[in-house]
Write an enzyme that holds these catalytic residues in place. Structure first.
Site, mmCIF file in Angstrom:
data_model
loop_
_atom_site.group_PDB
_atom_site.id
_atom_site.type_symbol
_atom_site.label_atom_id
_atom_site.label_comp_id
_atom_site.label_asym_id
_atom_site.label_seq_id
_atom_site.Cartn_x
_atom_site.Cartn_y
_atom_site.Cartn_z
ATOM 1 C CD GLU A 112 2.121 3.851 0.354
ATOM 2 O OE1 GLU A 112 2.161 4.425 -0.948
ATOM 3 O OE2 GLU A 112 3.065 3.436 0.847
ATOM 4 C CB CYS A 169 11.077 6.610 0.277
ATOM 5 S SG CYS A 169 9.807 7.166 -0.354
ATOM 6 C CG HIS A 170 7.862 2.770 0.145
ATOM 7 N ND1 HIS A 170 7.388 3.952 -0.991
ATOM 8 C CD2 HIS A 170 6.824 2.529 0.663
ATOM 9 C CE1 HIS A 170 6.374 4.284 -0.955
ATOM 10 N NE2 HIS A 170 5.935 3.728 -0.091
#
Length: 230
Positions: free
Chosen positions: A166, A135-136
């Site tokens: 997002e 993910c991030h």
């Protein structure tokens, strides 16, 4: 006898959005679901963060219906490591063969430009270890350079939180940059699932990345497979 590997799980310390009232931090399942795969093999592990100490949890990620979150968040040792994470500059990368970046929006602020994190990543990777991110957390790979000056993710198959995801969670105006765009700008071979928020991973030799929170278990499973079944 299987070799004993040790894992370093890296989490964010960052909690604030520019203009949203709720707090970010670690997306809890990205730590618990990954670790659940390692726990089957009783792998030793440490949890670290840029500043050390308590890892903040994104309040939206504490889901009462997630039995894996419940299991590990209430596990005394796991919780102790989350509340007392090592500071990155206290970490000796030579101790670890597996490096894993958890996500949560907070990582977008304190992972990409952290020189210590880049050094740890380079050391583990160049010494035959496996580097994984979800993910991030994939933002932690953006600026990692290898000893020969090349970018770790240059021309490598990777995934990470997509622009569409997002936008769908309405945080595209809060983050310092869009991860998908940044990965493409670094010449990474970015791909994603056709449908947002479904589990999706990419594997490129000793680099394993997952797109979103639901990919964390898959990343953990793949890491175990790469370490033990090759």
């Amino acid at each position: 006898m299987d070799p004993i590997y040790k894992a370093l799980i890296v989490c964010t310390n960052h909690t604030d959005y520019p203009s949203k009232p709720h707090k970010t931090g670690l997306w809890l399942s990205e730590a618990t679901h990954f670790y659940d795969e390692l726990a089957d093999r009783k792998l030793p592990y440490d949890i670290a963060s840029p500043n050390g100490g308590r890892v903040p949890i994104d309040e939206k990620s504490i889901d009462r219906r997630d039995t894996i979150n419940e299991k590990w968040y209430n596990d005394p040792l796991f919780r102790h490591k989350l509340d007392n994470s090592l500071r990155l500059d206290e970490v000796n990368p030579a101790d670890y063969q597996i490096l894993y970046f958890t996500g949560g929006h907070g990582t977008m602020w304190d992972f990409p430009n952290n020189q210590t994190l880049q050094n740890i990543t380079r050391h583990i990777y160049e010494n035959g270890g496996l580097v994984a991110a979800v993910c991030h957390g994939v933002s932690g790979l953006l600026n990692v350079k290898l000893s020969d000056g090349s970018q770790l993710i240059d021309n490598r198959q990777v995934t990470g939180y997509s622009n569409m995801e997002e936008k769908l969670v309405r945080l595209d105006d809060q983050v310092p940059f869009l991860l998908e765009d940044a990965l493409r700008q670094k010449n990474a071979l970015y791909s994603k699932s056709i449908i947002p928020f479904l589990p999706y991973i990419e594997v490129d030799e000793r680099l394993v990345t997952g797109q979103n929170p639901l990919s964390a278990r898959k990343v953990g499973r793949k890491v175990m497979e790469e370490m033990y079944e090759k």
